[in-house]
Design a protein around this motif. Structure first.
Motif, PDB file in Angstrom:
ATOM      1  N   PHE A 172       6.922  -7.261  -7.498  1.00 54.13           N
ATOM      2  CA  PHE A 172       6.643  -8.689  -7.512  1.00 54.13           C
ATOM      3  C   PHE A 172       7.881  -9.432  -7.982  1.00 54.13           C
ATOM      4  CE2 PHE A 172       2.293  -7.398  -7.214  1.00 54.13           C
ATOM      5  CZ  PHE A 172       1.626  -8.475  -6.657  1.00 54.13           C
ATOM      6  N   GLU A 173       8.185 -10.529  -7.327  1.00 48.89           N
ATOM      7  CA  GLU A 173       9.207 -11.469  -7.776  1.00 48.89           C
ATOM      8  C   GLU A 173       8.485 -12.783  -8.040  1.00 48.89           C
ATOM      9  OE1 GLU A 173      12.243 -10.919  -8.457  1.00 48.89           O
ATOM     10  OE2 GLU A 173      12.626  -8.969  -7.525  1.00 48.89           O
ATOM     11  N   GLY A 174       8.286 -13.075  -9.318  1.00 46.65           N
ATOM     12  CA  GLY A 174       7.486 -14.230  -9.681  1.00 46.65           C
ATOM     13  C   GLY A 174       6.031 -13.990  -9.322  1.00 46.65           C
ATOM     14  N   ASN A 175       5.436 -14.890  -8.508  1.00 39.75           N
ATOM     15  CA  ASN A 175       4.032 -14.754  -8.121  1.00 39.75           C
ATOM     16  C   ASN A 175       3.853 -14.136  -6.736  1.00 39.75           C
ATOM     17  OD1 ASN A 175       2.982 -15.842 -10.489  1.00 39.75           O
ATOM     18  ND2 ASN A 175       3.161 -17.954  -9.732  1.00 39.75           N
ATOM     19  N   GLN A 176       4.927 -13.620  -6.162  1.00 37.11           N
ATOM     20  CA  GLN A 176       4.835 -13.030  -4.833  1.00 37.11           C
ATOM     21  C   GLN A 176       5.357 -11.605  -4.861  1.00 37.11           C
ATOM     22  OE1 GLN A 176       6.916 -15.776  -2.237  1.00 37.11           O
ATOM     23  NE2 GLN A 176       5.006 -16.891  -1.813  1.00 37.11           N
ATOM     24  N   GLY A 177       4.699 -10.730  -4.053  1.00 35.27           N
ATOM     25  CA  GLY A 177       5.122  -9.347  -4.008  1.00 35.27           C
ATOM     26  C   GLY A 177       4.897  -8.754  -2.641  1.00 35.27           C
ATOM     27  N   MET A 178       5.519  -7.590  -2.414  1.00 32.88           N
ATOM     28  CA  MET A 178       5.367  -6.906  -1.143  1.00 32.88           C
ATOM     29  C   MET A 178       5.663  -5.432  -1.323  1.00 32.88           C
ATOM     30  SD  MET A 178       8.807  -8.172   0.868  1.00 32.88           S
ATOM     31  CE  MET A 178       8.436  -7.112   2.255  1.00 32.88           C
ATOM     32  N   GLY A 179       5.220  -4.625  -0.354  1.00 31.90           N
ATOM     33  CA  GLY A 179       5.456  -3.203  -0.417  1.00 31.90           C
ATOM     34  C   GLY A 179       4.584  -2.464   0.566  1.00 31.90           C
ATOM     35  N   LYS A 180       4.242  -1.214   0.221  1.00 27.62           N
ATOM     36  CA  LYS A 180       3.414  -0.390   1.091  1.00 27.62           C
ATOM     37  C   LYS A 180       2.120  -0.004   0.370  1.00 27.62           C
ATOM     38  CE  LYS A 180       5.192   2.468   3.946  1.00 27.62           C
ATOM     39  NZ  LYS A 180       5.831   3.643   4.580  1.00 27.62           N
ATOM     40  N   TYR A 181       1.052   0.215   1.171  1.00 22.29           N
ATOM     41  CA  TYR A 181      -0.233   0.595   0.587  1.00 22.29           C
ATOM     42  C   TYR A 181      -0.721   1.884   1.222  1.00 22.29           C
ATOM     43  CZ  TYR A 181      -2.770  -0.798   4.807  1.00 22.29           C
ATOM     44  OH  TYR A 181      -3.235  -0.886   6.092  1.00 22.29           O
ATOM     45  N   LYS A 182      -1.640   2.540   0.515  1.00 20.83           N
ATOM     46  CA  LYS A 182      -2.304   3.733   1.039  1.00 20.83           C
ATOM     47  C   LYS A 182      -3.698   3.801   0.436  1.00 20.83           C
ATOM     48  CE  LYS A 182      -2.056   8.780   1.346  1.00 20.83           C
ATOM     49  NZ  LYS A 182      -1.287   9.999   0.975  1.00 20.83           N
ATOM     50  N   PHE A 183      -4.699   3.973   1.302  1.00 19.57           N
ATOM     51  CA  PHE A 183      -6.078   4.080   0.824  1.00 19.57           C
ATOM     52  C   PHE A 183      -6.463   5.556   0.758  1.00 19.57           C
ATOM     53  CE2 PHE A 183     -10.626   4.608   1.876  1.00 19.57           C
ATOM     54  CZ  PHE A 183     -11.167   4.029   0.729  1.00 19.57           C
ATOM     55  N   VAL A 184      -7.014   5.956  -0.399  1.00 23.87           N
ATOM     56  CA  VAL A 184      -7.494   7.322  -0.605  1.00 23.87           C
ATOM     57  C   VAL A 184      -8.995   7.250  -0.875  1.00 23.87           C
ATOM     58  CG1 VAL A 184      -7.291   9.431  -1.954  1.00 23.87           C
ATOM     59  CG2 VAL A 184      -5.255   8.029  -1.537  1.00 23.87           C
ATOM     60  N   ALA A 185      -9.815   7.777   0.067  1.00 24.72           N
ATOM     61  CA  ALA A 185     -11.267   7.711  -0.073  1.00 24.72           C
ATOM     62  C   ALA A 185     -11.751   8.674  -1.141  1.00 24.72           C
ATOM     63  CB  ALA A 185     -11.934   8.018   1.265  1.00 24.72           C
ATOM     64  N   ASP A 186     -12.830   8.294  -1.828  1.00 24.97           N
ATOM     65  CA  ASP A 186     -13.472   9.167  -2.809  1.00 24.97           C
ATOM     66  C   ASP A 186     -14.389  10.121  -2.044  1.00 24.97           C
ATOM     67  OD1 ASP A 186     -15.799   9.912  -4.649  1.00 24.97           O
ATOM     68  OD2 ASP A 186     -14.356   9.054  -6.058  1.00 24.97           O
ATOM     69  N   LYS A 187     -14.107  11.405  -2.115  1.00 20.82           N
ATOM     70  CA  LYS A 187     -14.844  12.393  -1.331  1.00 20.82           C
ATOM     71  C   LYS A 187     -16.310  12.479  -1.719  1.00 20.82           C
ATOM     72  CE  LYS A 187     -10.831  15.270  -0.250  1.00 20.82           C
ATOM     73  NZ  LYS A 187     -10.234  16.633  -0.320  1.00 20.82           N
ATOM     74  N   SER A 188     -16.610  12.409  -2.988  1.00 21.75           N
ATOM     75  CA  SER A 188     -18.010  12.482  -3.405  1.00 21.75           C
ATOM     76  C   SER A 188     -18.784  11.250  -2.947  1.00 21.75           C
ATOM     77  CB  SER A 188     -18.085  12.622  -4.936  1.00 21.75           C
ATOM     78  OG  SER A 188     -17.561  11.475  -5.577  1.00 21.75           O
ATOM     79  N   TYR A 189     -18.116  10.085  -2.993  1.00 19.32           N
ATOM     80  CA  TYR A 189     -18.747   8.848  -2.510  1.00 19.32           C
ATOM     81  C   TYR A 189     -19.032   8.966  -1.016  1.00 19.32           C
ATOM     82  CZ  TYR A 189     -19.226   3.908  -1.214  1.00 19.32           C
ATOM     83  OH  TYR A 189     -19.676   2.696  -0.715  1.00 19.32           O
TER      84      TYR A 189
END
Length: 733
Positions: free
Chosen positions: A396-413
């Motif tokens: 984040f730079e101040g109130n703005q940010g950027m990057g990469k995401y990855k979703f990891v599902a909960d197997k039991s859920y």
């Protein structure tokens, strides 16, 4: 194709029902002919016209009702997967691999084969009839009578006509009967009735499976016979009883070809009854106006909506846009994120790595839900929920940010959801559950409330609309215990709650259904509106008010309220039947219009009389124009057809200038319907005939006696002083 054919069949059936219920007994045969043919044309074109979603009565399917909700999610959702995620589908264990299966697709395929076989058979039959008629017309000897060809046939064949060909055996009939047959068939030919029969026969080629299409064709044929009979008995040269006796002589049980105008014994009783029936009152022409709403209803019921919209209370308006490229693709569980911090909230937008269209899908999270945000330097932070964890890398730079995401599902859920929903959720499905934050307890709550057959497609909108146990139980306590999930969604979206349901029931609608409640709420109908309207109708003296919910929806959609009813009562219009009230508002009858009509002397006017007045735009100025010519108060039975035929005060003045001073309004109607003009009358004066009564001109014009015809006959030696003799002469042509 199947859907289109069935839609056409339903519209034809509906039009047939409308015709038989409202129009069959009317003697407006020309109008009925136009209506019958127009309905066939509309039946084949209307299903092709898309309608706006807000006008469609078709209930949204689960996939269409949830898709808009998914569009509001951070990423567009679908049920497909990328190529790398496709799974191998195996047959259930209970199904043997070599067991023959008859699928619906196969059944539909065979039905279409049978359908097209029927089309080919009936089409061939149609062509054979055409060929047979042409062959018969030019094989047999014929007498040329102007544009008519009188084809002589032999044997006990009934007379009939096809186009300008009239088929008849002259040896079977005496001269009077023979002459009346020719006059009858000439009317068929002049008015091109063969076109109607060919059109009806072509409809049967493609609608052969529809029994109502066959009945419809019979109604077309019957109306053409009524129309022809009416033309002849209105001719002063034809004696009605003698004409009916001729019908008895000619009528035969043998049926000629379907595409010919013919004499049919099965129609005889109906034709004679119709000839002796009382002529329809022009007040009943308002019935034809209701054809338009009938077609609108068919379009709303059968046609596909062009868009689907779902509203949540008065806040969110979520619309699925079919043209958006990202709307048809599923998001990846990995990609890029872009975030903005606003107060206690963080708005994060997500974009797939391979998204060439740079489309973003955003979601807002509480700042407190996130772990420590990396500021000024690259780092990681997470957002964990029951469905899984979203891992973010970036800064984040101040109130703005950027990057990469990855979703990891909960197997039991995921395992718990697969078990509760009896279906296998992909990691992307779980990502949707993550964004909506669907908890295990939410699914268990729905099951405890009696909703056992749950799927991801109904769980998503329920959770997105925050339909909880308290809301479900409050709806049940109101008495609507059988409400299904698909009805629960619009209930919550529109803000229908226990208080609203009780309010509507207290207003007199004790047995209201969920669908009717949805219609009420979407139209803004509440208890106050119902109470005020009932009170106004009571003060108005109405004893025929409807308690049908559909009528109330019609009232509201037309903006019929208590003030409108009360003002009509003050204008002198009381005891209005509910159907007339709808029609009054539909055609634009206002209290001011009622007052303007009663001020001209039409006291105690009924609502059923005002409807055709307004629909035909009969204004006070129009009526005053006739009053200025000496007509103090023209009867409405005459005023309505006068306006429909285009009779104006100027038209009357043109006849008064010729010496016809005291013309009865009822005489103006046939004069105008035969298009008799002052020039037509002057032509007879120039031919030596003066002081002809106006009614006689109607007979002259009806059989085609014109000044030019009289001059031609005089040149041939037929020099009569009595103009009526030319009528007899013309009928013998």
């Amino acid at each position: 194709m199947t859907s289109y054919l069935l839609s056409v069949a339903l519209i034809i059936t509906g039009c047939l029902a409308f015709y038989k219920l409202l129009l069959q007994k009317e003697t407006f045969f020309r109008i009925n002919r136009l209506v019958l043919m127009a309905c066939l044309l509309i039946a084949f074109t209307l299903p092709l016209v898309p309608v706006p979603q807000q006008l469609s009565f078709r209930r949204a399917e689960t996939t269409t009702s949830t898709a808009p909700l998914r569009q509001q999610l951070p990423v567009p959702i679908a049920t497909e997967t990328n190529q790398k995620d496709k799974e191998v589908v195996t047959l259930p264990a209970t199904q043997k691999a070599d067991e023959p299966v008859i699928s619906p697709v196969q059944v539909l395929k065979w039905l279409m084969i049978i359908y097209w076989f029927g089309v080919a058979a009936f089409g061939l039959n149609f062509l054979i009839q055409i060929i047979a008629l042409v062959f018969r017309a030019y094989r047999n000897p014929a007498i040329i009578d102007g544009k008519f060809r009188i084809v002589e046939v032999t044997g006990d064949k009934p007379p009939c006509s096809f186009g300008y060909n009239i088929f008849i055996n002259p040896a079977q009939y005496d001269w009077d009967t023979y002459n009346q047959i020719l006059q009858h068939e000439k009317v068929h030919a002049r008015q091109k009735h063969t076109v109607d029969l060919i059109a009806a026969e072509l409809v049967l080629v493609f609608q052969w499976f529809n029994p109502f299409a066959w009945i419809y064709r019979k109604e077309i044929e019957s109306n053409l016979e009524y129309l022809t009979d009416n033309v002849l008995i209105c001719d002063e040269a034809v004696e009605p009883s003698g004409y009916q006796i001729s019908l008895l002589k000619v009528s035969t049980p043998q049926l000629p070809l379907n595409i010919t105008c013919n004499y049919n014994q099965s129609l005889l009783k109906k034709r004679i009854a119709m000839m002796n029936a009382k002529q329809s009152n022009f007040h009943t022409t308002w019935k034809y106006l209701f054809l338009l709403p009938v077609f609108v209803i068919f379009a709303s019921l059968l046609n596909k909506p062009v868009a689907h919209t779902l509203q949540q209370g008065n806040t969110n308006n979520i619309t699925q846009k079919a043209t958006a490229p990202a709307a048809t693709r599923e998001p990846a569980t990995e990609g890029y994120w872009f975030a903005t911090i606003k107060g206690d909230n963080v708005n994060i937008q997500f974009r797939e790595e391979e998204d060439e269209h740079n489309s973003y899908n955003g979601s807002t999270f509480k700042l407190s839900e996130l772990s420590t945000l990396p500021k000024g330097t690259t780092g990681t932070f997470t957002l964990k929920r029951e469905a899984g964890t979203m891992e973010f890398t970036g800064k984040f730079e101040g109130n703005q940010g950027m990057g990469k995401y990855k979703f990891v599902a909960d197997k039991s859920y995921g395992a718990d959801m697969n078990k509760d929903l009896s279906e296998t959720l992909s990691e992307r499905d779980l990502m949707v559950f993550y964004f909506i934050d669907i908890k295990r307890s939410y699914v268990k709550m729905l099951k405890q409330e009696g909703y056992k057959d749950l799927s991801k497609d109904n769980i998503i909108p329920l959770a997105a609309l925050k339909i909880d146990a308290d809301y479900i139980r409050s709806i049940k306590e109101s008495g609507l215990k059988g409400l299904d999930l698909q009805e629960m969604i619009p209930f919550k979206s529109l803000g229908i709650d226990k208080k609203y349901i009780q309010e509507i029931r207290n207003a007199g609608y004790k047995d209201i259904t969920p669908d009717q409640l949805i219609a009420f709420k979407s139209q803004g109908i509440d208890g106050s509106y119902i109470t005020k309207l009932d009170k106004a109708k009571g003060n108005n003296g109405s004893t025929s008010g409807s308690r049908d919910p559909d009528d109330l929806v019609a009232y509201k959609s037309l903006q019929i309220d208590d003030s409108y009813v009360a003002e009509l009562g003050k204008a002198g219009l009381t005891d209005i039947p509910h159907s007339d009230l709808i029609a009054l508002k539909s055609v634009g009858v206002t209290p001011e219009f009622v007052k303007s009509v009663t001020a001209l002397g039409y006291k105690n006017i009924k609502s059923s009389e005002l409807i055709p007045l307004k629909s035909l735009n009969i204004t006070p100025e129009y009526i005053k124009g006739f009053q200025a010519l000496g007509y103090k108060q023209i009867d409405l039975d005459d005023l309505i057809p006068m306006k429909s035929l285009g009779i104006t005060p100027e038209y009357v003045k043109s006849f008064q200038a010729l010496g016809y001073k005291d013309i009865d309004p009822s005489d103006l109607i046939p004069v105008k319907s035969q298009n008799i003009t002052p020039e037509f009358i002057k032509g007879f004066e120039d031919a030596g005939f003066k002081d002809i009564r106006l009614q006689e001109f109607v007979s002259l014009k009806a059989v085609g006696v014109t000044p030019e015809y009289i001059r031609q006959m005089k040149e041939k030696g037929f020099n009569y002083s009595d103009v009526t003799k030319y009528i007899t002469l013309k009928s013998l042509d």
